[in-house]
Design a protein around this motif. Sequence first.
Motif, PDB file in Angstrom:
ATOM      1  N   GLN A  74       0.952  -1.343   0.041  1.00  0.00           N
ATOM      2  CA  GLN A  74       0.030   0.104   0.099  1.00  0.00           C
ATOM      3  C   GLN A  74       1.046   1.183   0.275  1.00  0.00           C
ATOM      4  N   THR A  75       1.591   1.381   1.174  1.00  0.00           N
ATOM      5  CA  THR A  75       2.399   2.650   0.849  1.00  0.00           C
ATOM      6  C   THR A  75       3.765   2.070   1.838  1.00  0.00           C
ATOM      7  N   ILE A  76       4.891   3.159   1.368  1.00  0.00           N
ATOM      8  CA  ILE A  76       5.996   2.837   2.217  1.00  0.00           C
ATOM      9  C   ILE A  76       6.735   4.300   2.053  1.00  0.00           C
ATOM     10  N   GLU A  77       7.550   4.536   3.135  1.00  0.00           N
ATOM     11  CA  GLU A  77       8.177   5.866   3.143  1.00  0.00           C
ATOM     12  C   GLU A  77       9.522   5.629   3.927  1.00  0.00           C
ATOM     13  N   LEU A  78      10.447   6.303   3.029  1.00  0.00           N
ATOM     14  CA  LEU A  78      11.912   6.093   3.390  1.00  0.00           C
ATOM     15  C   LEU A  78      12.439   7.569   3.207  1.00  0.00           C
ATOM     16  N   ARG A 115      -2.630   4.737  -4.902  1.00  0.00           N
ATOM     17  CA  ARG A 115      -2.866   5.554  -6.047  1.00  0.00           C
ATOM     18  C   ARG A 115      -1.766   5.592  -6.948  1.00  0.00           C
ATOM     19  N   HIS A 116      -0.624   4.699  -7.151  1.00  0.00           N
ATOM     20  CA  HIS A 116       0.202   4.667  -8.113  1.00  0.00           C
ATOM     21  C   HIS A 116       0.948   5.995  -8.008  1.00  0.00           C
ATOM     22  N   ARG A 117       1.378   6.705  -7.061  1.00  0.00           N
ATOM     23  CA  ARG A 117       2.010   7.991  -6.980  1.00  0.00           C
ATOM     24  C   ARG A 117       3.356   7.965  -6.056  1.00  0.00           C
ATOM     25  N   VAL A 118       4.078   8.820  -6.484  1.00  0.00           N
ATOM     26  CA  VAL A 118       5.301   8.992  -5.557  1.00  0.00           C
ATOM     27  C   VAL A 118       5.442  10.440  -5.128  1.00  0.00           C
ATOM     28  N   TYR A 119       5.917  10.704  -3.938  1.00  0.00           N
ATOM     29  CA  TYR A 119       6.047  11.865  -3.082  1.00  0.00           C
ATOM     30  C   TYR A 119       7.329  12.040  -2.476  1.00  0.00           C
ATOM     31  N   LEU A 120       7.721  13.131  -2.813  1.00  0.00           N
ATOM     32  CA  LEU A 120       9.096  13.668  -2.019  1.00  0.00           C
ATOM     33  C   LEU A 120       9.019  15.025  -1.447  1.00  0.00           C
ATOM     34  N   ASN A 121       9.120  14.598  -0.029  1.00  0.00           N
ATOM     35  CA  ASN A 121       8.818  15.789   0.931  1.00  0.00           C
ATOM     36  C   ASN A 121       7.418  16.324   0.714  1.00  0.00           C
ATOM     37  N   GLU A 153       6.527  13.338 -10.772  1.00  0.00           N
ATOM     38  CA  GLU A 153       6.102  12.670 -12.030  1.00  0.00           C
ATOM     39  C   GLU A 153       6.960  11.493 -12.398  1.00  0.00           C
ATOM     40  N   MET A 154       6.315  10.410 -12.719  1.00  0.00           N
ATOM     41  CA  MET A 154       7.034   9.189 -13.191  1.00  0.00           C
ATOM     42  C   MET A 154       6.331   8.395 -14.204  1.00  0.00           C
ATOM     43  N   THR A 155       7.270   7.830 -15.129  1.00  0.00           N
ATOM     44  CA  THR A 155       6.652   6.804 -16.059  1.00  0.00           C
ATOM     45  C   THR A 155       6.186   5.808 -15.201  1.00  0.00           C
ATOM     46  N   ASN A 156       5.548   4.905 -15.659  1.00  0.00           N
ATOM     47  CA  ASN A 156       4.902   3.498 -15.127  1.00  0.00           C
ATOM     48  C   ASN A 156       6.096   2.824 -14.864  1.00  0.00           C
ATOM     49  N   ARG A 157       7.291   2.585 -15.690  1.00  0.00           N
ATOM     50  CA  ARG A 157       8.422   1.711 -15.703  1.00  0.00           C
ATOM     51  C   ARG A 157       9.078   1.875 -14.564  1.00  0.00           C
ATOM     52  N   TYR A 160       8.326   3.932 -12.039  1.00  0.00           N
ATOM     53  CA  TYR A 160       7.593   3.521 -10.845  1.00  0.00           C
ATOM     54  C   TYR A 160       7.780   2.247 -10.316  1.00  0.00           C
ATOM     55  N   GLU A 161       7.513   1.243 -11.281  1.00  0.00           N
ATOM     56  CA  GLU A 161       7.745  -0.058 -11.056  1.00  0.00           C
ATOM     57  C   GLU A 161       9.207  -0.529 -10.438  1.00  0.00           C
TER      58      GLU A 161
END
Length: 262
Positions: free
Chosen positions: A163-167, A176-182, A187-191, A193-194
């Motif tokens: 579900q979610t991971i934070e490091l 939600r298939h999203r990435v957050y930095l601070n 924005e990322m391509t699907n690959r 992200y994977e």
Amino acid sequence: MSDKPVVILVEDDAAIAELIEYNLRSEGFSVQKFSRGAEMLKVLPQYSDVVLFILDLMLPEMDGFEICRRIRSDETMDLTPVMMLTARSTESDKVRGLEAGADDYVTKPFGIREFLARVNAHVRRKNLVGRAVDAQVFSDNHSPSHKKSFSNTMNQEGHRLNQTIELDGLLLDDVRHRVYLNDHEVEMTNREYELLKFLMTNKGIAYSRDELLNHVWGYEYVGETRTVDVHIRQLRKKIEKDDANPELIETVRGRGYRFKEG
């Protein structure tokens, strides 16, 4: 309209297009073939069941880079894999293709067996991701303000359904298939992200390029492995404070890459 999975092919070389079409049909796909990008984009809304795009890079009027960018701008096609075909093998072209949102980059001439293996792997992965997304229930407790660690639930193919991971201020929201930095979305391509998801899920473990290709791209890759290096470089530009001196995605000399542990 056929109930077979649809592959859209944009290739202006008639001989190559016919070869690809014949082999894809033999694999059970319905192939929609175009020689111009604008022609394909005009009728694209008619197809809701596209499982893969195959785009020639050097096309008249509109090249494969621009076609890929326009496909990626359509939210309904966000998770649909894109393979680029080209006789040009320079790294700058590969980077441009990946930046445009392509998942794979195939240099001509290519072996048809390897080509079909890669096609089938992309389609399997799309179907797997699609089922995982359909199975998820979107709720407020998966927002960036609600931090929670990865679950260890495994699906039937052995992949974690997290579900979610934070490091270190980097949050990957697999619902939600999203990435957050601070707290700012990246924005990322699907690959991309994977690949990031796999490395973060398996933090501290070093993987070779071949292993990453097998786990993330989903096929036993035959040939050069620079695809991984290009994706790692793009990820570092997006998530590292200094991509020339990465702290999150580490290079393991003689081995490959790993995500930092702890």
